[in-house]
Design a protein around this motif. Structure first.
Motif, PDB file in Angstrom:
ATOM      1  N   PRO A 207       0.866  -1.285  -0.080  1.00  0.00           N
ATOM      2  CA  PRO A 207       0.104  -0.081  -0.144  1.00  0.00           C
ATOM      3  C   PRO A 207       0.962   1.327   0.102  1.00  0.00           C
ATOM      4  O   PRO A 207       0.543   2.194  -0.708  1.00  0.00           O
ATOM      5  CB  PRO A 207      -0.844  -0.109   1.251  1.00  0.00           C
ATOM      6  N   MET A 208       2.167   1.240   0.846  1.00  0.00           N
ATOM      7  CA  MET A 208       2.793   2.397   0.709  1.00  0.00           C
ATOM      8  C   MET A 208       3.485   2.663  -0.577  1.00  0.00           C
ATOM      9  O   MET A 208       3.376   3.907  -1.128  1.00  0.00           O
ATOM     10  CB  MET A 208       4.018   2.314   1.694  1.00  0.00           C
TER      11      MET A 208
ATOM     12  N   ALA B 126       2.406   1.907  -3.448  1.00  0.00           N
ATOM     13  CA  ALA B 126       1.038   2.520  -4.363  1.00  0.00           C
ATOM     14  C   ALA B 126       0.944   3.941  -4.208  1.00  0.00           C
ATOM     15  O   ALA B 126       0.771   4.634  -5.020  1.00  0.00           O
ATOM     16  CB  ALA B 126      -0.350   1.635  -3.899  1.00  0.00           C
ATOM     17  N   GLU B 127       1.004   4.177  -2.947  1.00  0.00           N
ATOM     18  CA  GLU B 127       0.607   5.832  -2.642  1.00  0.00           C
ATOM     19  C   GLU B 127       1.644   6.700  -3.138  1.00  0.00           C
ATOM     20  O   GLU B 127       1.502   7.471  -3.766  1.00  0.00           O
ATOM     21  CB  GLU B 127       0.446   5.907  -0.984  1.00  0.00           C
ATOM     22  N   LEU B 128       3.218   6.026  -3.176  1.00  0.00           N
ATOM     23  CA  LEU B 128       4.098   6.947  -3.767  1.00  0.00           C
ATOM     24  C   LEU B 128       4.140   6.870  -4.961  1.00  0.00           C
ATOM     25  O   LEU B 128       4.564   7.690  -5.557  1.00  0.00           O
ATOM     26  CB  LEU B 128       5.470   6.245  -2.888  1.00  0.00           C
TER      27      LEU B 128
ATOM     28  N   GLY C  89       1.570   6.628  -6.960  1.00  0.00           N
ATOM     29  CA  GLY C  89       0.220   7.389  -7.278  1.00  0.00           C
ATOM     30  C   GLY C  89      -0.880   6.392  -7.780  1.00  0.00           C
ATOM     31  O   GLY C  89      -1.778   6.663  -8.797  1.00  0.00           O
ATOM     32  N   LEU C  90      -0.693   5.038  -7.529  1.00  0.00           N
ATOM     33  CA  LEU C  90      -1.310   4.317  -8.255  1.00  0.00           C
ATOM     34  C   LEU C  90      -2.505   3.340  -7.046  1.00  0.00           C
ATOM     35  O   LEU C  90      -2.582   3.730  -5.893  1.00  0.00           O
ATOM     36  CB  LEU C  90      -0.495   2.817  -8.634  1.00  0.00           C
ATOM     37  N   PRO C  91      -3.609   2.961  -7.621  1.00  0.00           N
ATOM     38  CA  PRO C  91      -4.628   2.380  -6.520  1.00  0.00           C
ATOM     39  C   PRO C  91      -3.928   1.117  -6.281  1.00  0.00           C
ATOM     40  O   PRO C  91      -3.101   0.342  -6.966  1.00  0.00           O
ATOM     41  CB  PRO C  91      -5.763   1.894  -7.501  1.00  0.00           C
ATOM     42  N   HIS C  92      -4.499   0.413  -5.133  1.00  0.00           N
ATOM     43  CA  HIS C  92      -3.793  -0.688  -4.784  1.00  0.00           C
ATOM     44  C   HIS C  92      -5.079  -1.754  -4.166  1.00  0.00           C
ATOM     45  O   HIS C  92      -6.043  -1.364  -3.897  1.00  0.00           O
ATOM     46  CB  HIS C  92      -2.948  -0.904  -3.606  1.00  0.00           C
ATOM     47  N   VAL C  93      -4.799  -3.017  -4.308  1.00  0.00           N
ATOM     48  CA  VAL C  93      -5.607  -4.132  -3.773  1.00  0.00           C
ATOM     49  C   VAL C  93      -4.571  -5.140  -2.972  1.00  0.00           C
ATOM     50  O   VAL C  93      -3.855  -5.579  -3.510  1.00  0.00           O
ATOM     51  CB  VAL C  93      -6.480  -4.962  -4.740  1.00  0.00           C
TER      52      VAL C  93
END
Lengths: 263, 324
Positions: free
Chosen positions: A130-131, A133-135, A137-141
């Motif tokens: 998740p981190m 993804a945030e860095l 700029g993407l969505p995550h599952v």
């Protein structure tokens, strides 16, 4: 599909853990290192995807020299490329630092999907995906047990307490793999031989525009004060019940009710 | 402004127990420093649940009530948490380390440019720094950690470890307006499995079965004992890998790490990977026919015997107690 799999090299889950001399890390002597089991599901999913839809799988790790063995294992199973960002000992357990390094390595590398294990066994944080993804700029599952792949999107099942969520996400996305997603393959001899000839791209953290001593120093977000073994447990009350299981069961239930007071 | 902000998880409008535990723990920790405790609740039609959080220690509850938040999404819910963080500039943000909390906390932390302490089982304050204990190597070791001076200190508390207690206050409810959402990973549906079975990760009592059950049909015996105790059904990796039960029941290093009040292991030898997942349970009971099974080393109580005779006899005895 261009798939990136983030891999971490961890102590075998059967390892006996001893505390190292500094009192903050494990004693690594005698430890067998393996590809983190959840990363195996991530890799397998990427291999299955590229086998059906074409494309290539690049495995990236941020770890010390020994982690190259983990990359070779992934290449032997069928990954096309391997990238080794050398380091990671001083940032062990700092999920944000690890995510920053991976994000720096991935941002200029084309990717339709980034797959990670839900957690690296050992540090057990379950945070890097998740981190990252945030860095980026993407969505995550996260914690995915099933994925239906389309060209530009996925539908995934994410394990939650007492059930699962059905999540739809566009690609590119970061996905973290949970057990149950697939059955990872073993490396075949042919793959192992081929892996020896495949190059492993080596990168220094500095080459990514980051300073590892700062990541482990002024920018650190995780500090281990001490590492200890769990307290030793007193011997329990063991009842012999081979001859008279009914009496043993009655005695056990009485102990649980009167002494342990759990009923 | 300062204090502790607690993310409150709800499902269909009902507040999850783990969040009440996190809120109660925030209240206990804040007592030493005089910090205010605030909560943030996200969902659709959840405003009615907000005021009740005062009883567990929140003096303010920020509510993000929006159709976009009906079902959980990391992107949507992190927007709401970030908005509340903006309002109170907390020293710490607590989450319950549930499937949702463990997904959301790292996303929020990265957005705030800080790290996070995951799956914490012990907490104390050193000045204004939280010192947390967390199991690592699947509880084969415990690390004492902090956020290296970074704030807010994002902390995930393991469910079932900290107690939920009403402290009898009341809360001011503040609506978070003008949030804008761009949610890409969208939860379309939440599917319950197994007719409302209790999940091992949330259970206070777990009845677990392993290879000694000999086949999938014998999990019925585990379910019978579990139903009697209001327990969840757990399983060893051997039973899961044999296909006898779904992975969501697996306890151990590649399954769930649990710490219930009572853990009953039936026909589980106690491989190191399994022990790692349950050895922090408060009371451990082992039933196994092999007297040398490693599970007896961690058991508080055990019966050496055939589980197919011992467990039905236990069920009868417990029924007698419960009936009395």
């Amino acid at each position: 599909m261009k798939c990136i799999v983030c891999m971490t090299h961890v102590p075998d889950t059967a390892s006996v853990i001893k505390i190292g001399a500094d009192g903050k890390h494990i004693d690594e002597s005698g430890i067998k290192w393996i590809v983190s089991p959840y990363d195996e599901y991530a890799l397998e999913e990427a291999l299955l995807l590229t086998e059906s839809k074409g494309g290539e799988v690049t495995v990236v790790t941020y770890g010390p020299q020994r982690a190259e063995a983990g990359l070779r294992e992934c290449l032997a199973r069928g990954a096309h490329n391997a990238v080794h960002i050398v380091g990671g000992e001083s940032t062990l357990g700092d999920s944000l630092a690890i995510a920053k390094v991976l994000a720096a390595a991935l941002k200029d590398r084309e990717h339709d999907v980034v797959l990670c294990g839900i957690k690296g066994v050992g540090t057990d944080n379950a945070q890097v995906g998740p981190m990252l993804a945030e860095l980026l700029g993407l969505p995550h599952v996260s914690g995915v047990t099933k994925i239906e792949w389309s060209d530009a999107s996925i539908v995934a099942h994410r394990e939650v307490e007492g059930g699962y969520e059905v999540v739809e996400s566009p690609l590119p996305a970061v996905i973290t793999a949970q057990k149950g997603l697939n059955e990872p393959r073993y490396a075949a001899l042919k793959g192992i031989m081929a892996a020896k000839r495949k190059p492993v791209e080596k990168l220094e953290v500095g080459a990514l525009g980051l300073d590892e001593s700062a990541l482990a120093g002024v920018e650190a977000t995780y500090s281990v004060r001490s590492l200890e073994l769990p307290p030793a447990k007193e011997a329990g009350k063991i009842i012999q019940g081979e001859d008279d299981p009914k009496a043993a069961a009655a005695e056990l239930v009485k102990l649980l009710a009167d002494e342990a007071k759990v009923f | 402004m300062a204090g502790i902000l607690v993310f409150i998880e709800q499902r269909d409008g009902s507040i999850r127990k783990g969040s009440l535990e996190a809120l109660s723990e925030a209240k206990r920790q804040a007592a030493a420093t005089g910090w205010p405790v605030a909560a943030v609740l996200a969902g659709e039609g959840v405003s009615g649940s907000a005021a009740g959080l005062g009883a567990y220690g929140a003096s303010q509850v920020f509510v993000a009530d929006d159709p976009n938040l009906k079902l959980y999404s990391a992107e949507g819910y992190s927007e709401a948490v970030a908005a509340a963080v903006e309002k109170v500039s907390p020293d710490a943000v607590f989450f319950s380390a549930t499937a949702m909390g463990r997904d959301l906390a790292p996303r929020v932390a990265a957005r705030l440019g800080v790290g996070a302490l995951a799956d914490v089982t012990g907490l104390s304050l050193d000045g204004d720094t939280f010192v947390a204990t967390r199991p690592v190597y699947s509880a084969k070791a415990f690390a004492t950690v902090d956020t290296a001076g970074k704030k807010p200190q994002v902390i995930g508390l393991r469910p079932n470890v900290f107690s939920a207690e009403e402290s009898g206050g009341s809360a001011e409810v503040v609506n978070l307006d003008a949030l804008s959402f761009s949610i890409r990973a969208v939860v379309k549906e939440l599917v319950s499995s197994g007719g409302g079975e209790i999940d091992v990760a949330e259970a206070d009592v777990i009845v677990s079965g392993g290879r000694g059950l000999k086949g999938p049909e014998n999990f019925a015996l585990m379910r019978e004992l579990a139903d009697l105790l209001g327990a969840a059904v757990g399983a060893s990796r051997a039973a899961v890998d044999a296909g006898w039960i779904d992975h969501s029941h697996q306890v151990g290093q590649t399954g769930k790490v649990v710490s219930p009040s009572l853990y009953i292991a039936c026909g589980i030898s106690g491989a190191i990977q399994h022990l790692a997942g349950m050895s922090s349970s408060k009371i451990i009971v082992a039933i196994n026919k092999d007297p040398d099974a490693p599970i007896f080393k961690v058991a508080d109580y055990g019966v050496v015997g055939d589980l197919f005779h011992v467990v039905p006899a236990m069920i009868e005895e417990i029924k007698k107690i419960k009936g009395a």
